[in-house]
Design a protein around this motif. Structure first.
Motif, short mmCIF file in Angstrom:
data_model
loop_
_atom_site.label_atom_id
_atom_site.label_comp_id
_atom_site.label_asym_id
_atom_site.label_seq_id
_atom_site.Cartn_x
_atom_site.Cartn_y
_atom_site.Cartn_z
N ARG A 1 10.32 -3.20 1.95
CA ARG A 1 9.51 -2.10 2.48
C ARG A 1 8.20 -2.12 1.69
O ARG A 1 8.22 -2.11 0.46
CB ARG A 1 10.23 -0.77 2.31
N PHE B 1 5.48 -0.50 6.20
CA PHE B 1 6.23 -1.34 7.13
C PHE B 1 7.29 -2.09 6.35
O PHE B 1 7.22 -2.24 5.13
CB PHE B 1 5.32 -2.31 7.89
N THR B 2 8.29 -2.54 7.06
CA THR B 2 9.33 -3.39 6.49
C THR B 2 9.11 -4.79 7.03
O THR B 2 8.90 -4.97 8.22
CB THR B 2 10.74 -2.89 6.87
N GLU C 1 4.23 -0.57 1.12
CA GLU C 1 3.33 0.55 1.35
C GLU C 1 1.94 0.14 0.87
O GLU C 1 1.77 -0.28 -0.27
CB GLU C 1 3.81 1.78 0.59
N THR D 1 8.17 -7.64 11.56
CA THR D 1 7.88 -6.37 10.90
C THR D 1 8.65 -5.28 11.64
O THR D 1 8.81 -5.32 12.85
CB THR D 1 6.38 -6.05 10.93
N LEU D 2 9.12 -4.32 10.87
CA LEU D 2 9.92 -3.22 11.40
C LEU D 2 9.38 -1.89 10.87
O LEU D 2 8.73 -1.84 9.84
CB LEU D 2 11.38 -3.37 10.94
N ASP D 3 9.72 -0.82 11.52
CA ASP D 3 9.48 0.53 11.01
C ASP D 3 8.05 0.75 10.53
O ASP D 3 7.82 1.22 9.42
CB ASP D 3 10.43 0.85 9.84
N GLN D 4 7.07 0.45 11.36
CA GLN D 4 5.69 0.64 10.95
C GLN D 4 5.31 2.11 11.05
O GLN D 4 5.61 2.76 12.05
CB GLN D 4 4.76 -0.20 11.83
N THR D 5 4.66 2.61 10.01
CA THR D 5 4.19 4.00 10.00
C THR D 5 2.79 4.05 9.40
O THR D 5 2.46 3.28 8.51
CB THR D 5 5.12 4.91 9.15
N GLU E 1 13.97 -9.13 2.59
CA GLU E 1 13.46 -7.92 3.22
C GLU E 1 12.81 -7.03 2.19
O GLU E 1 13.29 -6.94 1.05
CB GLU E 1 14.62 -7.19 3.91
N ARG F 1 -2.13 -0.72 10.59
CA ARG F 1 -1.14 -1.74 10.95
C ARG F 1 -1.65 -3.15 10.66
O ARG F 1 -0.96 -3.95 10.04
CB ARG F 1 -0.78 -1.61 12.43
#
Length: 160
Positions: A81, A61-62, A83, A45-49, A79, A110
């Motif tokens: 993204r 997250f991505t 929400e 997982t990448l770019d968690q907000t 891949e 998360r």
């Protein structure tokens, strides 16, 4: 903090929110040559907000999955993204429309964002592979402890 503590804190926040939606954004998949062929399944997982807006906790997250096997000459990368929106329960008119999230709310976003979106991720991966004419792959079921790990939350070694 151990996995049990993370899950306990996550559950304490879950009483304040209800799942509203899971959306996939910026989905892509592709194939790239692998030399030599590699047998791999990588999930990250990448770019968690996590944000709070309009009485909703939004976890974004991505997810990136790389698949390869000795029988296939290429590595497939999938891949998306994602929400996940959670609607706040029992909101009063005095509550701000936008505010900072507590550490427990961020942890909740998360862990449960990944956990609640996992069935959709599994289907997305299967559909992508089918469209590419590749052999099917069924991702395993998601256990809460795996969601903690995939969310990137550092926990103490519980075997000690």
């Amino acid at each position: 903090m151990n996995t049990s503590e993370v899950l306990r804190r996550t559950m304490s926040v879950s009483e304040k929110y209800s799942l509203e939606s899971v959306s996939f954004r910026q989905c892509k998949f592709g194939v790239e040559p692998a030399s030599p062929p590699e047998d791999t399944t990588q999930l990250e997982t990448l770019d968690q907000t996590q944000t709070y807006s309009s009485f909703a906790l939004i976890s974004g997250f991505t997810i990136r999955i790389k698949l390869g096997s000795e029988s296939l000459p290429d590595v497939t990368t999938i891949e998306a993204r994602i929400e996940v929106r959670y609607r706040a329960k029992n909101v009063t008119s005095e509550e701000p429309v936008a505010r900072s999230l507590s550490d427990d709310e961020k942890m909740f976003g998360r862990v449960t964002g990944i956990y609640n979106s996992w069935p959709y991720i599994r289907e997305f991966v299967g559909s992508c592979l089918m469209r590419l004419g590749m052999p099917p792959l069924t991702l395993p079921l998601m256990l809460p402890a795996h969601a903690v790990e995939l969310a990137g939350i550092t926990v103490e070694d519980e075997s000690v």
